[in-house]
Design an enzyme around this catalytic site. Structure first.
Site, mmCIF file in Angstrom:
data_model
loop_
_atom_site.group_PDB
_atom_site.id
_atom_site.type_symbol
_atom_site.label_atom_id
_atom_site.label_comp_id
_atom_site.label_asym_id
_atom_site.label_seq_id
_atom_site.Cartn_x
_atom_site.Cartn_y
_atom_site.Cartn_z
ATOM 1 N N SER A 141 -11.435 6.413 36.464
ATOM 2 C CA SER A 141 -12.845 6.826 36.421
ATOM 3 C C SER A 141 -13.682 5.577 36.627
ATOM 4 O O SER A 141 -13.236 4.469 36.293
ATOM 5 C CB SER A 141 -13.178 7.425 35.047
ATOM 6 O OG SER A 141 -14.579 7.534 34.877
ATOM 7 N N TYR A 156 -12.762 6.825 25.892
ATOM 8 C CA TYR A 156 -12.440 7.317 27.241
ATOM 9 C C TYR A 156 -12.423 6.168 28.255
ATOM 10 O O TYR A 156 -11.485 6.030 29.044
ATOM 11 C CB TYR A 156 -13.476 8.368 27.639
ATOM 12 C CG TYR A 156 -13.323 8.937 29.034
ATOM 13 C CD1 TYR A 156 -12.383 9.932 29.293
ATOM 14 C CD2 TYR A 156 -14.126 8.494 30.083
ATOM 15 C CE1 TYR A 156 -12.247 10.467 30.564
ATOM 16 C CE2 TYR A 156 -13.987 9.028 31.356
ATOM 17 C CZ TYR A 156 -13.053 10.011 31.592
ATOM 18 O OH TYR A 156 -12.912 10.535 32.859
#
Ligand SMILES: NC(=O)c1ccc[n+]([C@@H]2O[C@H](COP(=O)([O-])OP(=O)(O)OC[C@H]3O[C@@H](n4cnc5c(N)ncnc54)[C@H](OP(=O)(O)O)[C@@H]3O)[C@@H](O)[C@H]2O)c1
Length: 244
Positions: A141, A156
């Protein structure tokens, strides 16, 4: 067809980017393993593929569970004979502010996003090393890039930074026959999306990306990317990370 008769496992492919990858791979001739932790739903990815004349099976498996992962690879080999491509797409994200985060939150996100990816990659590599070929594509990401993490997604972001590090280590370990690369998507229109209007202003596109845009880059890494392309992170984010 770019993936004729190739066998591809796409983790977390019942919705979002994984679903888009599975549908595109099937259209390009791959035999697709659709996976999620939840049971298969009506109008599932597998059924859509079969309706379109493609070949797919659904395997319910929690990628953070070593036995589930082992069984998924075994069933794939029993059904399709091998594994040529692994798209490590499944991931979880539960936004929480720094002072609210718990040890359990960190363990949960790491167990799927990073440890689950390791477990699947290890099973895939055992098959690919024997065949002296294979491609592994990991979904990171932009949050995993330096400077792109922030409060609300620290656990995350750290897991996705780990994905990038893992991708590079694994590419070295499995070279030269097996290519391992990562994609770092930016704001994309899926159930996971919790990007703010401010975030979107940081993309030159000024909009959420479509899951199909990520799928096209995944297809490139799974098919036409030359053998020299390994250990790389392809950022697909509409310019988001350029403005950090
Ligand atoms: N959307 C974004 O803006 C964005 C941006 C950058 C990166 N990403 C990354 O892109 C990937 C795909 O995300 P998405 O946005 O498409 O998310 P999504 O729509 O929430 O889909 C996630 C998929 O992963 C599956 N999954 C979750 N935990 C699993 C587990 N333990 N075992 C097996 N499958 C599991 C889900 O199925 P069940 O929960 O039903 O099992 C679902 O099929 C993720 O790695 C995510 O971190 C997303």
């Amino acid at each position: 067809m770019k993936l004729k008769d190739k066998v591809a496992i796409i983790t977390g492919s019942t919705k979002g980017m994984g679903k888009a990858i599975a549908l595109l791979f099937a259209k390009e001739g791959a035999k697709v393993v659709v996976n999620s932790r939840s049971a298969e739903e009506e109008n599932s990815t597998r059924k859509l593929i079969e309706k379109d004349g493609g070949s797919a099976i659904f395997i319910q498996a929690d990628i953070s569970n070593p036995k589930d992962v082992k069984d998924m690879f075994q069933e794939t080999v029993e059904t399709f004979g091998t594994v040529d491509i692994l798209a490590n797409n499944a991931g979880v994200h539960k936004p929480k502010e720094f002072f609210d985060l718990t040890k359990e939150d960190w363990e949960k996100v790491f167990s799927v996003n990073l440890i689950g990816m390791f477990l699947c990659s290890q099973q895939a590599a055992k098959i690919m090393v024997d065949h002296k070929c294979g491609r592994i594509i990991n979904t990171a990401s932009v949050r995993g890039l330096p400077h792109c993490g922030r409060d609300g997604n620290m656990d995350y972001s750290a897991s996705k930074a780990g994905v990038i590090s893992f991708t590079k280590s694994l590419a070295k370990k499995l070279a030269p026959n097996i290519q391992v690369n990562a994609i770092a998507p930016g704001p994309t229109d899926t159930d996971m999306n919790n990007w703010t209007k401010e975030d979107l202003k940081l993309t030159y596109a000024g909009r959420l990306l479509e899951p199909e845009e990520i799928a096209k880059v995944t297809l490139f890494l799974a098919s036409e990317a030359p053998p020299s392309l390994t250990g790389e992170v392809i950022v697909v984010d509409g310019g988001y990370s350029l403005k950090q």
